[in-house]
Design a protein around this motif. Structure first.
Motif, PDB file in Angstrom:
ATOM      1  N   LEU A 134     -21.156 -16.021  18.713  1.00 39.26           N
ATOM      2  CA  LEU A 134     -21.332 -15.148  17.560  1.00 39.26           C
ATOM      3  C   LEU A 134     -22.618 -14.344  17.705  1.00 39.26           C
ATOM      4  CD1 LEU A 134     -20.418 -17.681  14.734  1.00 39.26           C
ATOM      5  CD2 LEU A 134     -18.961 -15.881  15.698  1.00 39.26           C
ATOM      6  N   VAL A 135     -22.640 -13.187  17.067  1.00 39.30           N
ATOM      7  CA  VAL A 135     -23.820 -12.322  17.113  1.00 39.30           C
ATOM      8  C   VAL A 135     -25.054 -13.092  16.649  1.00 39.30           C
ATOM      9  CG1 VAL A 135     -24.883 -10.250  16.144  1.00 39.30           C
ATOM     10  CG2 VAL A 135     -22.470 -10.221  16.816  1.00 39.30           C
ATOM     11  N   GLU A 136     -24.909 -13.856  15.594  1.00 40.54           N
ATOM     12  CA  GLU A 136     -26.034 -14.619  15.059  1.00 40.54           C
ATOM     13  C   GLU A 136     -26.566 -15.628  16.078  1.00 40.54           C
ATOM     14  OE1 GLU A 136     -23.092 -14.227  13.447  1.00 40.54           O
ATOM     15  OE2 GLU A 136     -23.755 -12.778  11.946  1.00 40.54           O
ATOM     16  N   GLU A 137     -25.652 -16.277  16.799  1.00 37.30           N
ATOM     17  CA  GLU A 137     -26.061 -17.254  17.805  1.00 37.30           C
ATOM     18  C   GLU A 137     -26.833 -16.587  18.948  1.00 37.30           C
ATOM     19  OE1 GLU A 137     -22.543 -20.582  17.671  1.00 37.30           O
ATOM     20  OE2 GLU A 137     -22.050 -18.637  18.576  1.00 37.30           O
ATOM     21  N   ALA A 140     -28.372 -13.622  18.843  1.00 38.84           N
ATOM     22  CA  ALA A 140     -29.629 -13.083  18.323  1.00 38.84           C
ATOM     23  C   ALA A 140     -30.683 -14.185  18.216  1.00 38.84           C
ATOM     24  CB  ALA A 140     -29.398 -12.420  16.972  1.00 38.84           C
ATOM     25  N   GLU A 141     -30.276 -15.339  17.756  1.00 38.08           N
ATOM     26  CA  GLU A 141     -31.210 -16.468  17.653  1.00 38.08           C
ATOM     27  C   GLU A 141     -31.647 -16.950  19.031  1.00 38.08           C
ATOM     28  OE1 GLU A 141     -31.136 -21.049  16.079  1.00 38.08           O
ATOM     29  OE2 GLU A 141     -29.991 -19.550  14.945  1.00 38.08           O
ATOM     30  N   LYS A 142     -30.700 -17.049  19.955  1.00 39.45           N
ATOM     31  CA  LYS A 142     -30.991 -17.519  21.307  1.00 39.45           C
ATOM     32  C   LYS A 142     -32.029 -16.641  22.008  1.00 39.45           C
ATOM     33  CE  LYS A 142     -28.664 -18.495  25.710  1.00 39.45           C
ATOM     34  NZ  LYS A 142     -27.358 -18.557  26.382  1.00 39.45           N
ATOM     35  N   TYR A 143     -31.930 -15.318  21.813  1.00 40.86           N
ATOM     36  CA  TYR A 143     -32.823 -14.382  22.485  1.00 40.86           C
ATOM     37  C   TYR A 143     -33.924 -13.854  21.563  1.00 40.86           C
ATOM     38  CZ  TYR A 143     -29.362 -14.606  26.142  1.00 40.86           C
ATOM     39  OH  TYR A 143     -28.512 -15.061  27.121  1.00 40.86           O
ATOM     40  N   ASN A 144     -34.003 -14.428  20.365  1.00 41.20           N
ATOM     41  CA  ASN A 144     -35.027 -14.026  19.390  1.00 41.20           C
ATOM     42  C   ASN A 144     -34.956 -12.518  19.100  1.00 41.20           C
ATOM     43  OD1 ASN A 144     -37.064 -14.581  17.576  1.00 41.20           O
ATOM     44  ND2 ASN A 144     -38.686 -14.258  19.086  1.00 41.20           N
ATOM     45  N   LEU A 145     -33.749 -12.061  18.766  1.00 42.73           N
ATOM     46  CA  LEU A 145     -33.495 -10.651  18.471  1.00 42.73           C
ATOM     47  C   LEU A 145     -33.042 -10.494  17.031  1.00 42.73           C
ATOM     48  CD1 LEU A 145     -31.262  -9.735  21.543  1.00 42.73           C
ATOM     49  CD2 LEU A 145     -33.631  -9.050  21.209  1.00 42.73           C
ATOM     50  N   SER A 146     -33.305  -9.331  16.474  1.00 42.05           N
ATOM     51  CA  SER A 146     -32.676  -8.998  15.199  1.00 42.05           C
ATOM     52  C   SER A 146     -31.247  -8.556  15.497  1.00 42.05           C
ATOM     53  CB  SER A 146     -33.442  -7.870  14.505  1.00 42.05           C
ATOM     54  OG  SER A 146     -33.318  -6.676  15.256  1.00 42.05           O
ATOM     55  N   SER A 149     -29.862  -5.754  14.681  1.00 39.91           N
ATOM     56  CA  SER A 149     -29.866  -4.364  15.151  1.00 39.91           C
ATOM     57  C   SER A 149     -30.336  -4.276  16.605  1.00 39.91           C
ATOM     58  CB  SER A 149     -30.710  -3.470  14.243  1.00 39.91           C
ATOM     59  OG  SER A 149     -32.049  -3.886  14.254  1.00 39.91           O
ATOM     60  N   ALA A 150     -31.328  -5.084  16.992  1.00 41.07           N
ATOM     61  CA  ALA A 150     -31.780  -5.093  18.390  1.00 41.07           C
ATOM     62  C   ALA A 150     -30.671  -5.597  19.306  1.00 41.07           C
ATOM     63  CB  ALA A 150     -33.028  -5.951  18.538  1.00 41.07           C
ATOM     64  N   PHE A 151     -29.919  -6.592  18.829  1.00 44.68           N
ATOM     65  CA  PHE A 151     -28.788  -7.094  19.609  1.00 44.68           C
ATOM     66  C   PHE A 151     -27.770  -5.981  19.841  1.00 44.68           C
ATOM     67  CE2 PHE A 151     -24.393  -8.480  19.476  1.00 44.68           C
ATOM     68  CZ  PHE A 151     -24.331  -9.219  20.653  1.00 44.68           C
ATOM     69  N   TYR A 152     -27.388  -5.276  18.772  1.00 41.39           N
ATOM     70  CA  TYR A 152     -26.385  -4.217  18.909  1.00 41.39           C
ATOM     71  C   TYR A 152     -26.886  -3.059  19.764  1.00 41.39           C
ATOM     72  CZ  TYR A 152     -23.205  -6.522  15.710  1.00 41.39           C
ATOM     73  OH  TYR A 152     -22.341  -7.423  15.147  1.00 41.39           O
ATOM     74  N   ARG A 153     -28.166  -2.758  19.687  1.00 44.80           N
ATOM     75  CA  ARG A 153     -28.727  -1.713  20.565  1.00 44.80           C
ATOM     76  C   ARG A 153     -28.634  -2.154  22.029  1.00 44.80           C
ATOM     77  NH1 ARG A 153     -32.738  -1.408  16.530  1.00 44.80           N
ATOM     78  NH2 ARG A 153     -34.141  -2.636  17.847  1.00 44.80           N
ATOM     79  N   THR A 154     -28.932  -3.405  22.277  1.00 49.68           N
ATOM     80  CA  THR A 154     -28.858  -3.934  23.640  1.00 49.68           C
ATOM     81  C   THR A 154     -27.425  -3.900  24.154  1.00 49.68           C
ATOM     82  OG1 THR A 154     -30.752  -5.372  23.193  1.00 49.68           O
ATOM     83  CG2 THR A 154     -29.391  -5.922  25.106  1.00 49.68           C
TER      84      THR A 154
END
Length: 110
Positions: free
Chosen positions: A50-53, A55-61, A63-68
């Motif tokens: 999941l996006v939340e998982e 984002a937490e794993k890589y310490n991202l918000s 929006s930063a996840f989706y940009r990546t």
């Protein structure tokens, strides 16, 4: 030549085309993405995290996840376009079909 042999030949050609595309995507991911991008891509598309998982794993918000992910998709698309347009070996050839016919369908078990 009977209908079953022709059907197997068509399945073989489709299989070869899909396999070549999968191999190309794998090659692009291994050679053109950074280790960080490759890890995120594997977590997102291969492991279906999941996006939340992620984002937490890589310490991202989020929006930063989706940009990546957008950057990763753009890289993959750019290299795939290049391969598809300039690599003449990508689509199955008549030779592939004749090889299949000469081997009498040993590639596929119905």
């Amino acid at each position: 030549m009977d209908r079953a042999t022709i059907d197997k030949g068509i399945k073989y050609l489709v299989y070869k085309k899909k396999q070549r595309m999968i191999d190309t995507v794998r090659c692009v991911m291994n050679n053109e993405l950074t280790e960080y991008e490759r890890s995120i891509a594997n977590d997102y598309w291969c492991d279906n995290l999941l996006v939340e998982e992620i984002a937490e794993k890589y310490n991202l918000s989020r929006s930063a996840f989706y940009r990546t992910v957008k950057v990763i998709e753009e890289k993959i698309n750019m290299y795939l376009k290049y391969v598809v347009f300039y690599n003449n070996e990508c689509p199955p050839t008549k030779g592939d079909f004749f090889t299949f016919l000469n081997r009498k369908g040993e590639f596929f078990e119905s």
